[in-house]
Write a protein that holds these residues in place. Structure first.
Motif, PDB file in Angstrom:
ATOM      1  N   HIS A  88      86.079  54.456  39.343  1.00  0.00           N
ATOM      2  CA  HIS A  88      85.992  53.105  38.784  1.00  0.00           C
ATOM      3  C   HIS A  88      86.816  52.120  39.593  1.00  0.00           C
ATOM      4  O   HIS A  88      86.377  50.993  39.856  1.00  0.00           O
ATOM      5  CB  HIS A  88      86.447  53.121  37.322  1.00  0.00           C
ATOM      6  CG  HIS A  88      85.476  53.824  36.417  1.00  0.00           C
ATOM      7  ND1 HIS A  88      85.620  53.842  35.055  1.00  0.00           N
ATOM      8  CD2 HIS A  88      84.366  54.545  36.671  1.00  0.00           C
ATOM      9  CE1 HIS A  88      84.638  54.550  34.516  1.00  0.00           C
ATOM     10  NE2 HIS A  88      83.876  54.983  35.483  1.00  0.00           N
ATOM     11  N   ALA A 125      78.397  48.038  36.552  1.00  0.00           N
ATOM     12  CA  ALA A 125      79.079  46.744  36.594  1.00  0.00           C
ATOM     13  C   ALA A 125      78.106  45.631  36.945  1.00  0.00           C
ATOM     14  O   ALA A 125      77.218  45.799  37.788  1.00  0.00           O
ATOM     15  CB  ALA A 125      80.217  46.768  37.609  1.00  0.00           C
ATOM     16  N   PHE A 173      83.441  40.200  34.588  1.00  0.00           N
ATOM     17  CA  PHE A 173      82.435  41.229  34.341  1.00  0.00           C
ATOM     18  C   PHE A 173      81.629  40.869  33.090  1.00  0.00           C
ATOM     19  O   PHE A 173      82.188  40.465  32.073  1.00  0.00           O
ATOM     20  CB  PHE A 173      83.089  42.600  34.175  1.00  0.00           C
ATOM     21  CG  PHE A 173      83.650  43.154  35.455  1.00  0.00           C
ATOM     22  CD1 PHE A 173      82.914  44.028  36.230  1.00  0.00           C
ATOM     23  CD2 PHE A 173      84.917  42.789  35.892  1.00  0.00           C
ATOM     24  CE1 PHE A 173      83.425  44.538  37.409  1.00  0.00           C
ATOM     25  CE2 PHE A 173      85.442  43.282  37.076  1.00  0.00           C
ATOM     26  CZ  PHE A 173      84.685  44.161  37.842  1.00  0.00           C
ATOM     27  N   ARG A 174      80.315  41.038  33.199  1.00  0.00           N
ATOM     28  CA  ARG A 174      79.408  40.764  32.080  1.00  0.00           C
ATOM     29  C   ARG A 174      79.105  42.066  31.355  1.00  0.00           C
ATOM     30  O   ARG A 174      78.186  42.814  31.723  1.00  0.00           O
ATOM     31  CB  ARG A 174      78.125  40.120  32.603  1.00  0.00           C
ATOM     32  CG  ARG A 174      78.266  38.662  33.006  1.00  0.00           C
ATOM     33  CD  ARG A 174      78.327  37.755  31.780  1.00  0.00           C
ATOM     34  NE  ARG A 174      77.144  37.885  30.945  1.00  0.00           N
ATOM     35  CZ  ARG A 174      76.051  37.141  31.090  1.00  0.00           C
ATOM     36  NH1 ARG A 174      76.006  36.188  32.032  1.00  0.00           N
ATOM     37  NH2 ARG A 174      75.015  37.300  30.297  1.00  0.00           N
ATOM     38  N   ASP A 175      79.867  42.347  30.312  1.00  0.00           N
ATOM     39  CA  ASP A 175      79.677  43.599  29.574  1.00  0.00           C
ATOM     40  C   ASP A 175      78.306  43.684  28.927  1.00  0.00           C
ATOM     41  O   ASP A 175      77.754  44.781  28.762  1.00  0.00           O
ATOM     42  CB  ASP A 175      80.757  43.737  28.495  1.00  0.00           C
ATOM     43  CG  ASP A 175      82.155  43.867  29.077  1.00  0.00           C
ATOM     44  OD1 ASP A 175      82.250  44.203  30.278  1.00  0.00           O
ATOM     45  OD2 ASP A 175      83.134  43.619  28.353  1.00  0.00           O
ATOM     46  N   ASP A 176      77.726  42.533  28.551  1.00  0.00           N
ATOM     47  CA  ASP A 176      76.454  42.556  27.848  1.00  0.00           C
ATOM     48  C   ASP A 176      75.299  42.986  28.740  1.00  0.00           C
ATOM     49  O   ASP A 176      74.221  43.349  28.241  1.00  0.00           O
ATOM     50  CB  ASP A 176      76.149  41.172  27.261  1.00  0.00           C
ATOM     51  CG  ASP A 176      76.104  40.095  28.329  1.00  0.00           C
ATOM     52  OD1 ASP A 176      77.033  40.045  29.170  1.00  0.00           O
ATOM     53  OD2 ASP A 176      75.155  39.290  28.335  1.00  0.00           O
ATOM     54  N   GLN A 196      75.728  45.412  31.131  1.00  0.00           N
ATOM     55  CA  GLN A 196      76.032  46.745  31.628  1.00  0.00           C
ATOM     56  C   GLN A 196      75.589  47.789  30.601  1.00  0.00           C
ATOM     57  O   GLN A 196      75.320  47.475  29.452  1.00  0.00           O
ATOM     58  CB  GLN A 196      77.547  46.860  31.887  1.00  0.00           C
ATOM     59  CG  GLN A 196      78.038  45.895  32.952  1.00  0.00           C
ATOM     60  CD  GLN A 196      79.545  45.727  33.009  1.00  0.00           C
ATOM     61  OE1 GLN A 196      80.046  44.884  33.726  1.00  0.00           O
ATOM     62  NE2 GLN A 196      80.284  46.511  32.234  1.00  0.00           N
ATOM     63  N   GLY A 197      75.491  49.050  31.058  1.00  0.00           N
ATOM     64  CA  GLY A 197      75.132  50.122  30.141  1.00  0.00           C
ATOM     65  C   GLY A 197      74.025  50.999  30.678  1.00  0.00           C
ATOM     66  O   GLY A 197      73.651  50.944  31.860  1.00  0.00           O
TER      67      GLY A 197
END
Length: 562
Positions: A162, A195, A206-209, A211-212
């Motif tokens: 990471h 990321a 960082f755009r968490d929405d 990511q995944g």
């Protein structure tokens, strides 16, 4: 009447005796105290500094931008409590100018809490931040070479996956692109959008929405990301690329990505290792007007190759750690439950090792009801050392359980056996029997093969080392007769068996380490056994220790809870 001086004010007064700027930071990086010279150099009063995060408040690039935390050596020294020094760095003063500094950070004990002392002095005159050229993605040949060199340096200096990928993002955003997207393929061939990051106000957000987890990679798809994740080729892409009917779930996610980011131009390159495709790197431009070119693609492919090598090394290291951790869990024994005695053990791996090493302990019940105790150290911090340790431990158990002999005789047999153990180059050992003698007293008999002596602590806080029964290391002179020693253990006394990682430290003698351990053990004599063990490790283990530590503590008698 003058108010009493608090601990922080007292520390600041001591710092004033230094002839350079200085501040004290705690283990979270918060400034605890600052001296007068530091206030002058930073053009900030102590009230504006104490309690603030030193990195966020002060550390800047030569352009006046915040330094990414992952790239700040000063912060890493403070958080990691390591002694380091540096130069060519800038601190922001109260008037907004930048102060070029040289610095030294070193752990120190103030009696308040774990802290790091940072000394700094001016390496030039304060000045306004330099103006960074507009980020248009166009790099000169020298800038490209410098970027590649920086990529290699930063990505190969960490074995954390990471951290390596976050460093990659800070290298290319906003220098080359406004947006960076990293998709990774797991060992089970599942795709994960690790990321989605973009430049905002001089920092990377960082755009968490976005990511995944991602849909699977279709083998027949000709879309750019699908091709890159199959390792086919690098491709250009734009919002128009994904406007038609989607051919896969990945295409749907890509359309969503372009709509959410506003990217008008992107290039997608595979992250390939020697053993397959590890993922893909997408760089996009939204604010920068220029579209990506073939020259950009060649540079990004070179960056991707270097990133893939670092990523593969990090993955291999993590797999080794997982193997080592699994092996260590299976090697550490379950302690026996013995009426009238309580025992506990701890194992701390070497900080830079793969979570496994040659330090070990053991405790088991013998056929005559006595309790066998062992602590040992096979030289090394790798799987070979762990394998040798396992051989020694298993052979010791076999001899001890099958033969009701004094500890010296058991270790003499072990001496002979070590000659045929290729994994054991050098080893030390204490082996003991704890039992009741004819008078009903707890008795300890032991032999020591070149190991640090056991420590006995009475409930009244009298601590002494059991130095008798000492002999040479295992396997050196297998024909030599080993000595035994015997001692009665007072009720509620605590026996401490440990390895040398608890007493050895660069810059200190072994006698100093032994005395340090003895004093702390004596001070903790009234604690419960579990608390005694945890506190002893925390207080006695040297802060600059680079060795693993094993500790076995046994308390005879049931007067206190364990």
């Amino acid at each position: 009447m003058t108010a009493p001086e608090g601990p922080h004010e007292a520390v600041a007064r001591v710092l004033d005796a230094l002839g350079t700027g200085a501040f004290l930071a705690d283990d979270q990086g918060l400034i605890v105290a600052v001296n007068t010279r530091g206030e002058q150099l930073l053009d900030r009063p102590a009230s504006d500094l104490v309690g603030r995060d030193a990195h966020d408040l002060l550390h800047r690039t030569g352009w006046g931008e915040p330094v990414p935390r992952a790239q700040c050596r000063m912060r890493q020294s403070v958080i990691g409590r390591r002694t380091e020094q540096g130069e060519d760095e800038w601190l922001e003063r109260g008037d907004g100018t930048l102060l070029p500094v040289a610095w030294l950070a070193t752990p120190c004990d103030t009696g308040v809490r774990p802290s790091t002392l940072v000394l700094f002095h001016s390496a030039g005159h304060p000045g306004r931040p330099a103006q960074r050229p507009p980020a248009d993605g166009r790099l000169s040949e020298m800038e490209r070479l410098a970027l590649l060199a920086e990529t290699t340096t930063l990505l190969t200096s960490t074995l954390d996956i990471h951290e390596a990928l976050r460093r990659l993002i800070t290298l290319v955003v906003p220098r080359i692109a406004d947006w960076a997207v990293i998709d990774l393929i797991s060992q089970r061939d599942e795709v994960w959008r690790f990321a989605v990051a973009h430049a905002q106000g001089g920092t990377v957000v960082f755009r968490d929405d976005l990511q995944g987890p991602m849909p699977p990679v279709p083998q027949e798809s000709s879309m750019p990301l699908s091709r890159a994740l199959r390792g086919v080729a690098s491709s250009f892409a734009g919002p128009e690329t994904y406007q038609g009917p989607p051919d896969s779930g990945i295409a749907v996610e890509q359309r969503r990505l372009f709509e959410a980011t506003g990217m008008h131009s992107a290039v997608i390159v595979p992250l390939r290792s020697l053993h397959g495709v590890m993922g893909a790197l997408t760089l996009g431009r939204a604010d920068q007007p220029d579209h990506f070119t073939a020259t950009d693609t060649a540079l990004l492919e070179d960056i991707a190759r270097r990133a893939s090598l670092a990523l593969e090394n990090a993955r291999l290291y993590q797999r080794q750690r997982q193997v080592a951790e699994t092996m260590q869990r299976h090697l550490l024994p379950t302690l026996p439950r013995t009426p009238g005695r309580s025992m506990t053990a701890r194992y701390l791996p070497a900080p830079d090792a793969s979570e496994v090493g040659g330090d070990w302990y053991d405790a088991f019940t013998l056929t005559d009801g006595a309790t066998a105790l062992a602590i040992g150290d096979v030289v090394g911090h790798d799987l070979d050392a762990a394998a040798g340790m396992a051989q020694l431990r298993n052979m010791l158990r076999a001899y001890a359980v099958s033969q009701q002999k004094p500890p010296s005789k058991i270790v003499e047999w072990l001496d002979q056996a070590t000659l045929d153990m290729t994994e054991v180059s050098m080893a030390t050992l204490v082996f003991a029997r704890m039992s009741e003698n004819a008078a009903g007293q707890c008795e300890l008999s032991w032999t020591n093969a070149g190991h640090p002596p056991p420590l006995l602590v009475t409930r009244e806080g009298v601590a002494r080392y059991l130095t008798d029964g000492h002999g040479i290391l295992l396997g050196v002179t297998p024909e030599k007769v080993r000595p035994d020693a015997t001692a009665e253990l007072p009720p509620e006394a605590t026996l401490v068996l440990y390895t040398d990682g608890l007493i050895e430290s660069p810059g200190h003698t072994l006698d100093e380490g032994l005395e340090h351990l003895r004093r702390h053990a004596a001070a903790l004599a009234h604690r419960s056994l579990e608390d005694f063990t945890d506190q002893l490790l925390a207080r006695a283990r040297p802060p600059d220790n680079d060795d693993d530590v094993a500790l076995l503590a046994v308390r005879h008698g049931t007067g206190r809870p364990s």
